[in-house]
Design a protein around this motif. Structure first.
Motif, short mmCIF file in Angstrom:
data_model
loop_
_atom_site.label_atom_id
_atom_site.label_comp_id
_atom_site.label_asym_id
_atom_site.label_seq_id
_atom_site.Cartn_x
_atom_site.Cartn_y
_atom_site.Cartn_z
N GLY A 177 0.81 -1.21 0.00
CA GLY A 177 0.00 0.00 0.00
C GLY A 177 0.84 1.27 0.00
O GLY A 177 2.06 1.23 0.21
N GLU A 178 0.19 2.41 -0.22
CA GLU A 178 0.87 3.70 -0.25
C GLU A 178 1.14 4.21 1.16
O GLU A 178 0.25 4.15 2.03
N LEU A 179 2.35 4.71 1.40
CA LEU A 179 2.70 5.31 2.69
C LEU A 179 2.50 6.81 2.65
O LEU A 179 2.87 7.48 1.68
N VAL A 180 1.91 7.35 3.73
CA VAL A 180 1.69 8.79 3.82
C VAL A 180 2.15 9.26 5.20
O VAL A 180 2.09 8.52 6.18
N ASP A 181 2.61 10.51 5.26
CA ASP A 181 2.99 11.09 6.55
C ASP A 181 1.77 11.15 7.46
O ASP A 181 0.64 11.41 7.02
N VAL A 182 2.04 10.93 8.76
CA VAL A 182 0.96 10.98 9.73
C VAL A 182 1.47 11.68 10.98
O VAL A 182 2.60 11.46 11.42
N PRO A 183 0.68 12.58 11.58
CA PRO A 183 1.11 13.24 12.81
C PRO A 183 1.32 12.22 13.94
O PRO A 183 0.58 11.24 14.04
N LYS A 184 2.28 12.47 14.77
CA LYS A 184 2.59 11.56 15.86
C LYS A 184 1.38 11.33 16.77
O LYS A 184 1.14 10.20 17.23
N ARG A 203 2.28 6.13 7.62
CA ARG A 203 1.30 5.06 7.83
C ARG A 203 0.80 4.56 6.48
O ARG A 203 0.65 5.35 5.54
N CYS A 204 0.54 3.27 6.40
CA CYS A 204 0.03 2.68 5.16
C CYS A 204 -1.46 2.97 5.01
O CYS A 204 -2.24 2.73 5.93
N ARG A 205 -1.83 3.49 3.85
CA ARG A 205 -3.24 3.78 3.58
C ARG A 205 -4.09 2.51 3.55
O ARG A 205 -5.29 2.55 3.82
N SER A 206 -3.47 1.38 3.22
CA SER A 206 -4.24 0.15 3.03
C SER A 206 -4.39 -0.65 4.32
O SER A 206 -5.50 -1.05 4.69
N CYS A 207 -3.28 -0.94 4.99
CA CYS A 207 -3.34 -1.83 6.16
C CYS A 207 -3.17 -1.12 7.49
O CYS A 207 -3.35 -1.73 8.54
#
Length: 239
Positions: A183-190, A210-214
């Motif tokens: 899946g695609e990884l995107v930045d995520v706030p802590k 974080r992975c958008r998929s899992c």
């Protein structure tokens, strides 16, 4: 040998690993019935059609559907490298290439992998999703229904990665795919993932993806240097 007909095959040494020991030499004769296509002859001697470039018969390039004449000389060589990827850089790996699948995902290459798929399912999925099936199973590559495939040379993830990058030179986008699910990884706030982290991780790290998929969370931990080295080697290899 029907009617005493035969053709002379001259395989490039890079193809010898697919041949039985008695045929691992510069040239050998193959019985021919006058009706089989060149592709049938290639399969019959043990070479998957995915592993040859355009064949040359009697000095002229031709397709694998060609019929041969008695005494024809057939020159076989691997595809030129880098080999263009049909429909972009998308791969499907069989069950035995799990380490390579994770490596390719680390490099941002669209890589599907299923530990439970049977051979027929792999062939069907490769065609449906327009993926190149990567395997070390020659039988899989012999299947006529296979849309596109390639034999992965080498033992271990390092050698296999080097072979795939050398053969296809796929565009790389390191750190953009989940190594677990593709899946695609995107930045995520802590603060959005803090409840999923161990106390030591919460104290020491502030940037997460974080992975958008899992939903799996990643950060640059102690293992980062080793992964950086893998990525740097791969980027140099495809320049």
């Amino acid at each position: 040998m029907l009617g005493g007909m035969e053709v002379l095959v001259r395989p490039d040494p890079a193809l010898w690993l697919f041949l039985p020991p008695r045929r691992r030499r510069a040239r050998f004769a193959v019985p021919y019935d006058g009706e089989a296509s060149l592709g049938h002859v290639v399969r019959a001697i043990g070479v998957p059609p995915t592993e040859i470039g355009p064949p040359v018969v009697d000095g002229r390039p031709c397709g694998t559907g060609r019929r041969l004449a008695d005494g024809s000389v057939v020159d076989l060589a691997p595809p030129d490298r880098p080999q263009p990827l049909p429909d972009g850089a998308r791969f499907l790996l069989d069950v035995h290439l799990g380490s390579l699948a994770r490596r390719l995902r680390l490099l941002g290459v669209d890589t599907a992998y299923d530990t439970h798929a049977e051979d027929a399912e792999l062939v069907e999925r490769a065609g449906r999703e327009r993926r190149v099936l990567l395997t070390q199973d020659r039988g899989l590559l012999m299947r006529r229904a296979l849309w596109a495939g390639a034999y992965v040379r080498g033992h271990g993830a390092d050698a296999q990665q080097a072979d795939v990058l050398d053969r296809f030179a796929p565009p790389l986008a390191p750190w953009t795919r989940c190594t677990a699910c593709n899946g695609e990884l995107v930045d995520v706030p802590k603060e959005e993932v803090v409840g999923l982290l161990e106390p030591g991780t919460r104290r020491c790290y502030d940037r997460f993806v974080r992975c958008r998929s899992c939903g799996r969370v990643y950060w640059r931990g102690a293992h980062g240097r080793g992964l950086d080295a893998i990525v740097e080697d791969a980027v140099r290899a495809v320049r």
